[in-house]
Design a protein around this motif. Structure first.
Motif, PDB file in Angstrom:
ATOM      1  N   LYS A 133       0.846  -1.188   0.000  1.00 54.92           N
ATOM      2  CA  LYS A 133       0.000   0.000   0.000  1.00 54.92           C
ATOM      3  C   LYS A 133       0.881   1.237   0.000  1.00 54.92           C
ATOM      4  O   LYS A 133       1.900   1.302   0.688  1.00 54.92           O
ATOM      5  N   SER A 138      -3.914   0.753  -3.052  1.00 55.96           N
ATOM      6  CA  SER A 138      -3.616  -0.539  -2.435  1.00 55.96           C
ATOM      7  C   SER A 138      -3.525  -1.628  -3.493  1.00 55.96           C
ATOM      8  O   SER A 138      -4.257  -1.612  -4.488  1.00 55.96           O
ATOM      9  N   ASN A 150      -8.110  -7.796  -2.693  1.00 53.62           N
ATOM     10  CA  ASN A 150      -8.518  -6.637  -1.899  1.00 53.62           C
ATOM     11  C   ASN A 150      -9.725  -5.982  -2.564  1.00 53.62           C
ATOM     12  O   ASN A 150      -9.611  -5.320  -3.592  1.00 53.62           O
ATOM     13  N   ASP A 152     -11.830  -3.905  -0.853  1.00 59.91           N
ATOM     14  CA  ASP A 152     -12.260  -2.761  -0.040  1.00 59.91           C
ATOM     15  C   ASP A 152     -11.453  -1.492  -0.269  1.00 59.91           C
ATOM     16  O   ASP A 152     -11.995  -0.388  -0.225  1.00 59.91           O
ATOM     17  N   SER A 153     -10.133  -1.633  -0.508  1.00 61.37           N
ATOM     18  CA  SER A 153      -9.271  -0.453  -0.616  1.00 61.37           C
ATOM     19  C   SER A 153      -8.768  -0.300  -2.044  1.00 61.37           C
ATOM     20  O   SER A 153      -8.123  -1.201  -2.586  1.00 61.37           O
ATOM     21  N   THR A 156      -6.516   6.060  -3.476  1.00 62.02           N
ATOM     22  CA  THR A 156      -6.709   7.116  -2.478  1.00 62.02           C
ATOM     23  C   THR A 156      -7.109   8.397  -3.201  1.00 62.02           C
ATOM     24  O   THR A 156      -7.121   8.475  -4.440  1.00 62.02           O
ATOM     25  N   LYS A 181     -10.512  -3.444  -6.133  1.00 63.10           N
ATOM     26  CA  LYS A 181     -11.211  -2.171  -5.952  1.00 63.10           C
ATOM     27  C   LYS A 181     -10.528  -1.065  -6.754  1.00 63.10           C
ATOM     28  O   LYS A 181     -11.188  -0.225  -7.390  1.00 63.10           O
TER      29      LYS A 181
END
Length: 322
Positions: A133, A138, A150, A152-153, A156, A181
């Motif tokens: 990350k 991520s 992954n 969920d993340s 950013t 994601k």
């Protein structure tokens, strides 16, 4: 048959080993191997390891310095690319085209100014993450040496900002290594074609670094491209550690990706010099013509083989490298 490859980590070998040079080496890729393998284009990744505190602008800049010094030393064979016109000129001159990429977006340190500097130095493609990350997003990360999806993340806020600036500049977003994601964040936010430079089909081999059918379909619909990765663990869950896999394992991935994304979305992304054990029949770049023979043996028409081996990549760059 010409060859175009979307990803290798050869520059890391050269930087870490003072006896390793692009002209001739024990690496998977060098100039002699590229010529023997009939390459017309090779992406060279500037790979940095965030886990070793290498993923910063200065470290990447030093690697880029080395990249250009190696190209200059071998300018009779290979030449850098900044636009599609350079690719055409190199082909007319019988030279291999070298495209500079970044593997680990943390090297821009979340800075638009540093991203612009990387573009000015020739960077034309960049992954957002490697296996850690960072300030941009991520990955489908490694946990206890096992890759984990992954959901969920993703990107950013800074990652979205950098993505938008990449598209303005002309740096192609590369979603290899990015979380599931994050992939869908890029697909939703971007307006131009993007790539998965070294990823295979998850339906064929359930490694989280590979692409789901939905992802493959999206890349195909967006006129993007997927680079077939030669890494054993991305080709089959039944590989033997330390031994190269048989290239017959390529076939189900190739057929599946073409079926889901169309025959224009698939190219090569070998990951040479980033993988320990390439396929037995293609241990390095010099043996890439084995792929041509494999595809013919499996009933692929020459027009489709040409697309997979090099034309899809060249057509993609014709569209995105102005």
């Amino acid at each position: 048959m010409y060859i175009a490859d979307l990803h290798c980590d050869t520059m890391l070998d050269i930087v870490r080993n003072q006896d390793c040079h692009l002209k001739k080496s024990n690496s998977h890729i060098d100039c002699e191997k590229l010529k023997k393998g009939e390459y017309v284009l090779q992406n060279f990744a500037i790979f940095t390891n965030l886990g070793k505190n290498e993923a910063n602008f200065n470290f990447a800049s030093n690697m880029i310095d080395k990249y250009y010094s190696e190209l200059e030393a071998n300018k009779d064979v290979i030449s850098p690319v900044f636009s599609y016109a350079d690719i055409e000129n190199n082909m007319n001159s019988g030279k291999v085209s070298a495209v500079l990429t970044i593997e680990e977006g943390a090297v821009c340190e979340g800075s638009i100014e540093k991203l612009k500097l990387l573009y000015d130095r020739g960077v034309r493609m960049m992954t957002f993450t490697w296996n850690y990350k960072n300030c941009l997003g991520s990955p489908n990360s490694l946990e206890d040496e096992k890759a984990v999806v992954n959901l969920d993340s993703g990107l950013t806020e800074k990652g979205f900002e950098i993505l938008n600036e990449m598209e303005k500049l002309g740096i192609v977003p590369d979603v290899s290594h990015l979380s599931d994601k994050g992939f869908f964040d890029v697909a939703a936010e971007s307006s131009k074609p993007f790539v998965a430079s070294h990823s295979n089909a998850r339906e064929i081999c359930p490694h989280p670094r590979n692409l789901t059918d939905e992802m493959i379909k999206i890349i195909g619909e967006r006129n993007g491209i997927i680079g077939l990765n030669y890494c054993n663990s991305f080709l089959s869950k039944n590989y033997t550690l330390g031994k190269g896999i048989d290239i017959e394992y390529f076939i189900p991935h190739i057929k599946h990706i073409i079926n889901k994304g169309g025959e224009n979305c698939l190219g090569l992304g070998t990951d040479f010099d980033g993988i320990d054990n390439p396929p037995v029949q293609i241990p390095d770049a010099s043996r890439q013509q084995e792929l041509f023979l494999l595809l013919r043996k499996n009933g692929f028409k020459d027009t489709l083989i040409e697309k997979i081996c090099y034309k899809n990549v060249l057509n993609f760059y014709k569209e995105v490298l102005k």
